[in-house]
Design a protein around this motif. Structure first.
Motif, PDB file in Angstrom:
ATOM      1  N   GLY A 104      43.253  49.237  33.703  1.00 54.94           N
ATOM      2  CA  GLY A 104      44.114  50.054  32.864  1.00 54.94           C
ATOM      3  C   GLY A 104      45.445  49.397  32.583  1.00 54.94           C
ATOM      4  N   GLY A 105      45.526  48.071  32.883  1.00 62.86           N
ATOM      5  CA  GLY A 105      46.770  47.339  32.651  1.00 62.86           C
ATOM      6  C   GLY A 105      47.858  47.659  33.653  1.00 62.86           C
ATOM      7  N   LYS A 106      47.514  48.395  34.742  1.00 67.43           N
ATOM      8  CA  LYS A 106      48.535  48.849  35.690  1.00 67.43           C
ATOM      9  C   LYS A 106      48.633  47.989  36.936  1.00 67.43           C
ATOM     10  N   THR A 107      47.621  47.176  37.216  1.00 68.13           N
ATOM     11  CA  THR A 107      47.649  46.314  38.393  1.00 68.13           C
ATOM     12  C   THR A 107      47.300  44.884  37.994  1.00 68.13           C
ATOM     13  N   VAL A 108      47.631  43.954  38.873  1.00 66.18           N
ATOM     14  CA  VAL A 108      47.332  42.550  38.609  1.00 66.18           C
ATOM     15  C   VAL A 108      46.500  41.987  39.749  1.00 66.18           C
ATOM     16  N   SER A 109      45.878  40.860  39.496  1.00 63.74           N
ATOM     17  CA  SER A 109      45.001  40.246  40.492  1.00 63.74           C
ATOM     18  C   SER A 109      45.796  39.702  41.667  1.00 63.74           C
ATOM     19  N   THR A 110      45.097  39.436  42.773  1.00 60.93           N
ATOM     20  CA  THR A 110      45.724  38.843  43.953  1.00 60.93           C
ATOM     21  C   THR A 110      46.304  37.481  43.614  1.00 60.93           C
ATOM     22  N   ASN A 111      45.572  36.731  42.789  1.00 60.00           N
ATOM     23  CA  ASN A 111      46.055  35.418  42.360  1.00 60.00           C
ATOM     24  C   ASN A 111      47.377  35.539  41.621  1.00 60.00           C
ATOM     25  N   GLN A 112      47.479  36.513  40.719  1.00 67.66           N
ATOM     26  CA  GLN A 112      48.714  36.699  39.965  1.00 67.66           C
ATOM     27  C   GLN A 112      49.844  37.186  40.858  1.00 67.66           C
ATOM     28  N   ILE A 183      36.411  39.152  36.014  1.00 66.11           N
ATOM     29  CA  ILE A 183      35.950  39.296  34.628  1.00 66.11           C
ATOM     30  C   ILE A 183      37.005  38.773  33.662  1.00 66.11           C
ATOM     31  N   VAL A 184      38.268  39.045  33.986  1.00 68.46           N
ATOM     32  CA  VAL A 184      39.370  38.592  33.132  1.00 68.46           C
ATOM     33  C   VAL A 184      39.390  37.068  33.084  1.00 68.46           C
ATOM     34  N   TYR A 185      39.337  36.446  34.259  1.00 70.00           N
ATOM     35  CA  TYR A 185      39.372  34.981  34.317  1.00 70.00           C
ATOM     36  C   TYR A 185      38.122  34.369  33.691  1.00 70.00           C
ATOM     37  N   TRP A 186      37.011  35.059  33.821  1.00 72.78           N
ATOM     38  CA  TRP A 186      35.756  34.556  33.239  1.00 72.78           C
ATOM     39  C   TRP A 186      35.862  34.500  31.710  1.00 72.78           C
ATOM     40  N   VAL A 187      36.413  35.551  31.124  1.00 73.63           N
ATOM     41  CA  VAL A 187      36.608  35.567  29.669  1.00 73.63           C
ATOM     42  C   VAL A 187      37.545  34.433  29.245  1.00 73.63           C
ATOM     43  N   LEU A 188      38.631  34.248  29.996  1.00 72.56           N
ATOM     44  CA  LEU A 188      39.573  33.176  29.669  1.00 72.56           C
ATOM     45  C   LEU A 188      38.879  31.815  29.740  1.00 72.56           C
ATOM     46  N   GLY A 189      38.112  31.603  30.798  1.00 70.55           N
ATOM     47  CA  GLY A 189      37.415  30.339  30.971  1.00 70.55           C
ATOM     48  C   GLY A 189      36.386  30.082  29.885  1.00 70.55           C
ATOM     49  N   CYS A 190      35.696  31.133  29.458  1.00 71.18           N
ATOM     50  CA  CYS A 190      34.689  30.984  28.399  1.00 71.18           C
ATOM     51  C   CYS A 190      35.329  30.610  27.065  1.00 71.18           C
ATOM     52  N   VAL A 191      36.451  31.214  26.751  1.00 71.89           N
ATOM     53  CA  VAL A 191      37.137  30.885  25.496  1.00 71.89           C
ATOM     54  C   VAL A 191      37.598  29.427  25.520  1.00 71.89           C
ATOM     55  N   LEU A 192      38.145  28.997  26.649  1.00 66.14           N
ATOM     56  CA  LEU A 192      38.597  27.612  26.768  1.00 66.14           C
ATOM     57  C   LEU A 192      37.421  26.640  26.663  1.00 66.14           C
ATOM     58  N   GLY A 193      36.282  27.028  27.234  1.00 68.54           N
ATOM     59  CA  GLY A 193      35.081  26.212  27.113  1.00 68.54           C
ATOM     60  C   GLY A 193      34.618  26.119  25.671  1.00 68.54           C
ATOM     61  N   TRP A 194      34.713  27.222  24.957  1.00 66.21           N
ATOM     62  CA  TRP A 194      34.328  27.243  23.535  1.00 66.21           C
ATOM     63  C   TRP A 194      35.217  26.310  22.729  1.00 66.21           C
TER      64      TRP A 194
END
Length: 218
Positions: A104-112, A183-194
């Motif tokens: 919901g855009g209210k929390t961030v990942s542990t990495n972040q 899922i967020v990082y996966w989408v980012l990685g896929c776009v960069l791969g594209w």
């Protein structure tokens, strides 16, 4: 035997590149712990050497197998710049959508959260690492070296399978706990791969990656 040597050599190259990347992070994430004469000049020189070595390892791999035609000249074309820009738009929209879906855009990942903590003590050095050095190293490792090792044949199946798999590996390295944010990082990685597969040149996926990362640190 030749295939074994190919995989073993390329995987060794990926490991060396990742170790060099981790080594470089120490200088930028924890600059107060670095004690050397002319520290700024020293760090800059070490950075140039490490980045050159990582890219050299990537180019050495291409000398043996390069069915895709990666890194061929001329390197700069306006059509490829446009692909990088489209990638930036896609990666930004994808991040917003997936972040809202998982939290919901209210929390961030542990990495972040960890990056936010580190940024408080490293200041401008953090911005340089995240905005420029990290995208350079991660694109060479997770796109360049990954495709050179595991998806060497230029087929339609390898293109899309490689994008998905390399995207997941990229996501896992940013979220090894396999939380919902992967899922967020996966989408980012896929776009960069594209972007990389469309341009056949790491310079453009680096541009997309840098532009996206800079949004979060400027």
């Amino acid at each position: 035997m030749r295939k074994f040597l190919h995989y073993a050599g390329n995987i060794a190259g990926m490991i060396i590149a990742f170790v060099l990347y981790a080594f470089l992070q120490g200088f930028y994430f924890f600059p107060k712990k670095i004690h050397m004469p002319m520290k700024s000049v020293g760090i800059a020189l070490i950075t140039v050497i490490v980045l050159w070595l990582i890219f050299w390892l990537y180019k050495q791999q291409l000398k043996y197998v390069n069915n895709w035609g990666f890194n061929e000249e001329p390197h700069w074309k306006w059509k490829k710049v446009l692909v990088a820009f489209i990638g930036f738009i896609l990666i930004t929209i994808g991040a917003v959508i997936t972040l809202n879906l998982v939290s919901g855009g209210k929390t961030v990942s542990t990495n972040q959260q960890e990056l936010n903590r580190i940024s408080l003590q490293s200041g401008m050095m953090f911005k340089i690492m995240v905005g420029f050095i990290a995208p350079f190293c991660e694109e060479v490792i997770f796109r360049g070296m990954f495709f050179n090792t595991f998806f060497t044949k230029a087929t339609s199946f390898n293109k899309w399978a490689g994008i998905l798999v390399s995207g997941f590996v990229f996501a896992f390295m940013h979220d090894p706990a396999l939380s919902k944010f992967i899922i967020v990082y996966w989408v980012l990685g896929c776009v960069l791969g594209w972007v990389y597969l469309q341009t056949k040149d790491l310079r453009y996926s680096m541009m997309t990656h840098m532009a996206y990362n800079l949004l979060g640190v400027i």
